[in-house]
Design an enzyme around this catalytic site. Structure first.
Site, PDB file in Angstrom:
ATOM      1  N   GLU A  49      44.006  22.127  55.252  1.00  0.00           N
ATOM      2  CA  GLU A  49      45.422  21.823  55.535  1.00  0.00           C
ATOM      3  C   GLU A  49      45.610  21.261  56.945  1.00  0.00           C
ATOM      4  OE1 GLU A  49      47.803  25.242  54.504  1.00  0.00           O
ATOM      5  OE2 GLU A  49      47.031  25.317  52.455  1.00  0.00           O
ATOM      6  N   GLU A  84      44.518  25.325  46.156  1.00  0.00           N
ATOM      7  CA  GLU A  84      45.536  26.376  46.230  1.00  0.00           C
ATOM      8  C   GLU A  84      46.797  25.838  45.571  1.00  0.00           C
ATOM      9  OE1 GLU A  84      46.514  28.164  49.993  1.00  0.00           O
ATOM     10  OE2 GLU A  84      44.479  27.931  50.751  1.00  0.00           O
TER      11      GLU A  84
END
Length: 387
Positions: free
Chosen positions: A215, A326
């Site tokens: 991320e 995710e």
């Protein structure tokens, strides 16, 4: 008195607005590139396809290009672009996916739970809820922890593999942690620690997915550019350095996973963060449907949430397998059971998506599979029907 107009040329008429689609048919969830021309110059607008909607801004010549995911229900959908007073449409046919023989599932099912790789009871609960044991288990370690060999053993004993998230920070320390700035990592300040991990994982010898500094295109971790003293280019330099030091130990059992968050307005462009094909085995996306659980969030269908990011991954890393590393949905703002059904249909239509990892934790929202019994039922059915 008559006025002569010989030789005068009237101004050119505005060309009619048109759109073209990169394809006119495909399975549910297919990302389609929409190209527009003849629209008002430098004007904001939208492109709509069923429940999917994306914003556009036309160029100085009245053109635009954008990717949008197609709806999940078979049939003909009208793709409509609007900018100012100009409107143009084109049809797209959503076709049924090719049936997959029973027992063959090319999308692997993964899960992350509160207790991580060592929480056997939680993994058993997920297997019971889903009707299938996960073959990938999500795990997290920061830069103060040794390679978790006992946890890797526990996951392997379940017949699964670990998606091991390796985070260069101290948990709980916030985004400003100068000790872990990207330039320090690239300069070699952590090389001894990196070699310990590489040696340990290499000697362990079994396949493991290593997800370093995920991320990175956001601003909530200290390894993002624009925070913690990090500048442009620092992420690629740090990632490559970590990869090279670990590889120098002879660890050949590691699959390196490069994993941004789904792009959003203001996020760092992915092409400024991708370290290159020599450093990446698998590309991945993290993306959550927050619904209306937060003051800033809105309900997002799976094809809208993931479509643009997947398109960019394909452009950056052609041929690389893609993971949804995710994902989960809130219950607030729409139908989570319907969203789960749409998610499995969408990823099943993406032939290069090889895994989907569900975040089974009640955290910022109730992301769990069984946040309601209806959501659990939809998950079980969607998982069973996936590609």
């Amino acid at each position: 008195m008559a006025v002569l107009t010989f030789g005068l040329t009237p101004p050119p008429a505005q060309a009619a607005a048109t759109i073209t689609l990169s394809s006119t048919s495909g399975e549910a969830g297919s990302p389609v590139t929409v190209t527009g021309a003849g629209f008002p110059k430098r004007t904001k607008g939208t492109v709509v396809a069923g429940t999917a909607k994306v914003a556009v801004t036309t160029t100085s010549t009245g053109t635009f290009q954008v990717s949008i995911g197609m709806p999940t229900a078979p049939g003909t959908v009208t793709v409509t672009a609007t900018a100012g007073s100009a409107v143009a449409s084109a049809p797209f046919t959503v076709v049924d996916p090719v049936p997959v023989p029973s027992g063959t599932r090319s999308i692997r099912f993964g899960v992350g739970t509160n207790g991580g790789a060592a929480a056997g009871g939680e993994l058993d609960e997920v297997a019971a809820l889903a009707g299938e044991a996960p073959s990938i288990v999500l795990s997290y370690k920061d830069f103060n922890q040794a390679a978790p060999l006992a946890e890797l053993d526990a996951v392997r004993a379940r017949g699964a593999e670990t998606l091991l998230t390796w985070e260069p920070w101290t948990w709980g320390g916030g985004t400003e942690q100068p000790a872990y700035s990207l330039d320090r990592i690239a300069a070699g300040d952590f090389d001894a620690y990196l070699r310990e991990w590489g040696t340990a994982l290499g000697q362990w010898g079994q396949p493991v997915y290593l997800r370093f500094a995920h991320e990175m295109n956001g601003n909530w971790y200290p390894w993002a550019e624009g925070v913690n003293g990090n500048g442009a280019g620092d992420y690629i330099a740090a990632y490559r350095h970590v990869h090279d030091v670990v590889a120098s130990t002879g660890a050949t059992n590691i699959s390196w996973v490069w994993n941004p968050n789904v792009p959003y307005w203001g996020s760092t462009p992915l092409d400024q963060l991708y370290p290159g094909g020599d450093y990446v085995d698998v590309v991945a996306l993290d993306g959550y449907n927050w619904g209306t659980s937060q003051s800033w969030s809105a309900w997002q269908e799976p094809e809208v949430l993931f479509g643009e990011g997947i398109t960019q991954l394909r452009q950056l890393a052609p041929g690389r397998p893609i993971m949804i590393a995710e994902t989960a949905s809130s219950e607030v703002g729409g139908s989570k059971p319907q969203w789960i059904t749409s998610l499995f249909r969408y990823v099943s239509a993406q032939q290069d998506v090889v895994a989907l990892v569900w975040f089974h934790i009640n955290k910022e929202a109730d992301w769990r599979i069984n946040s309601t019994s209806a959501s659990a039922d939809a998950f079980r059915a969607g998982l069973a029907a996936r590609r």
